[in-house]
Design a protein around this motif. Structure first.
Motif, PDB file in Angstrom:
ATOM      1  N   PHE A 195      37.910  39.384 -29.895  1.00  0.00           N
ATOM      2  CA  PHE A 195      39.122  39.632 -29.108  1.00  0.00           C
ATOM      3  C   PHE A 195      39.623  38.343 -28.472  1.00  0.00           C
ATOM      4  O   PHE A 195      40.830  38.048 -28.488  1.00  0.00           O
ATOM      5  CB  PHE A 195      38.824  40.683 -28.043  1.00  0.00           C
ATOM      6  N   TYR A 233      41.715  40.335 -34.159  1.00  0.00           N
ATOM      7  CA  TYR A 233      41.703  41.728 -33.740  1.00  0.00           C
ATOM      8  C   TYR A 233      41.180  42.665 -34.833  1.00  0.00           C
ATOM      9  O   TYR A 233      40.631  43.720 -34.532  1.00  0.00           O
ATOM     10  CB  TYR A 233      43.112  42.143 -33.310  1.00  0.00           C
ATOM     11  N   GLU A 234      41.369  42.283 -36.110  1.00  0.00           N
ATOM     12  CA  GLU A 234      40.856  43.149 -37.174  1.00  0.00           C
ATOM     13  C   GLU A 234      39.338  43.181 -37.176  1.00  0.00           C
ATOM     14  O   GLU A 234      38.724  44.171 -37.599  1.00  0.00           O
ATOM     15  CB  GLU A 234      41.378  42.677 -38.545  1.00  0.00           C
ATOM     16  N   ILE A 259      37.486  43.315 -34.543  1.00  0.00           N
ATOM     17  CA  ILE A 259      37.001  44.180 -33.453  1.00  0.00           C
ATOM     18  C   ILE A 259      36.643  45.549 -34.003  1.00  0.00           C
ATOM     19  O   ILE A 259      35.576  46.104 -33.718  1.00  0.00           O
ATOM     20  CB  ILE A 259      38.059  44.289 -32.343  1.00  0.00           C
ATOM     21  N   TRP A 264      40.538  51.359 -30.821  1.00  0.00           N
ATOM     22  CA  TRP A 264      40.410  50.435 -31.938  1.00  0.00           C
ATOM     23  C   TRP A 264      40.050  51.115 -33.272  1.00  0.00           C
ATOM     24  O   TRP A 264      40.290  50.524 -34.339  1.00  0.00           O
ATOM     25  CB  TRP A 264      39.348  49.377 -31.636  1.00  0.00           C
TER      26      TRP A 264
END
Length: 329
Positions: free
Chosen positions: A296, A301-302, A304, A328
């Motif tokens: 993060f 973000y992918e 996470i 998520w």
């Protein structure tokens, strides 16, 4: 009867002591006569008063007698008058004691509902922080601070810091003393570990460096250090953690070193520590939250969702992972 004779003798000696001052004799002789007569007068007055005192005022000896003698001797004439004015009215005109009347009442029936409702609750829905912000009573706010003693330090410290801005001095001082107590306890443990490190054998040094890293990290983690002090504390924690790893410290030191590196902003270094922890046999599920946080902070973000997806279904149902999974996954 004895007291009357003592009082009479005290009166005569006192008159005689003052008469000695006005005799046509040298000053040294008149002064000596005055002191001797006044001493006899004070002793007789003290004895007479002591005999009349109630038993609870006579003892322990000699303090009650010394007190009366001091007043009579060191304040000529006026002291004797003062003793008489204080003692005799109390002895011969005691205060009337009213008889206590027993008030008998029947047992009332229990009401079917509370007769009064207290709208000023100690703990509101918002918790202790709302009490500190909105409670009108300083006593309630102080009670909220005492309630933090049963909380873990990570949750208690923000509440105590909030109380440092309280408008009442007593509340601010209480919050400051409780924060200082927490910080002093950690600093004391650091001093003990440093002292042990200076005389420790080589086999003991890895564990001691790990201990020092943990306590320095605790100061930063709890928010007890700020500004340049925070930078110093984190650097000390990093230094001891790295030294402990170089000396072959336990596997848990990798996780501690990774968390310290994350706080310092060294995300790649933190990730390397977590990878080393996994290679050393640490359960991967303990490392996933830290890796997700690093992803993060790095903007990946992918990654996470990929990390959280590796957690067990039971873990994803417990806080704080339940909220993270809903967002998520």
């Amino acid at each position: 009867m004895i007291s009357k004779w003592l009082f009479s003798g005290a009166f005569l000696f006192e008159i005689g002591s003052w008469a000695a001052l006005f005799n046509q004799v040298p000053d040294s002789q008149s002064t000596l006569l005055f002191v001797v007569a006044h001493t006899f007068s004070s002793v007789m007055l003290t004895a007479g008063v002591w005999l009349l005192l109630p038993k609870r005022y006579k003892y322990p000896l000699p303090w009650s007698a010394v007190f009366v003698f001091s007043i009579a001797f060191f304040i000529p004439m006026l002291g004797a008058i003062g003793v008489a004015a204080a003692v005799f009215p109390a002895l011969y005109m005691p205060r009337n004691q009213h008889e206590q009347v027993w008030n008998s009442m029947g047992i009332p029936d229990l009401p079917f509902q509370p007769q009064e409702k207290n709208h000023s609750l100690m703990f509101h829905d918002g918790g202790l922080q709302d009490v500190l912000r909105h409670a009108p009573s300083a006593e309630m706010r102080a009670t909220a601070l005492f309630a933090t003693r049963r909380m873990v330090s990570k949750d208690a410290v923000p509440i105590l810091k909030l109380a440092l801005r309280d408008p009442v001095d007593d509340v601010r001082l209480l919050a400051y003393s409780m924060l200082d107590q927490k910080e002093s306890r950690i600093n004391q443990r650091i001093e003990i570990a440093l002292h042990r490190l200076s005389t420790a054998m080589d086999a003991e040094k890895p564990a001691l460096h790990t201990t020092l890293a943990r306590w320095y990290w605790e100061l930063a983690y709890l928010g007890l250090a700020q500004g340049s002090v925070l930078d110093h504390v984190l650097e000390q924690a990093r230094s001891h953690a790295d030294t402990a790893l170089e000396l072959g410290a336990g596997d848990g030191t990798f996780i501690l070193a990774g968390r310290i590196a994350m706080e310092l902003g060294s995300l790649d270094r933190a990730l390397a520590h977590f990878n080393s922890a996994q290679a050393a046999g640490i359960d991967e599920e303990k490392l996933i939250p830290y890796r997700a946080e690093i992803a993060f902070l790095q903007g990946r973000y992918e990654a996470i969702a990929e990390q959280l997806d590796q957690l067990s279904a039971d873990t994803l149902q417990r806080p704080p992972f339940a909220a993270l999974a809903r967002y998520w996954l």
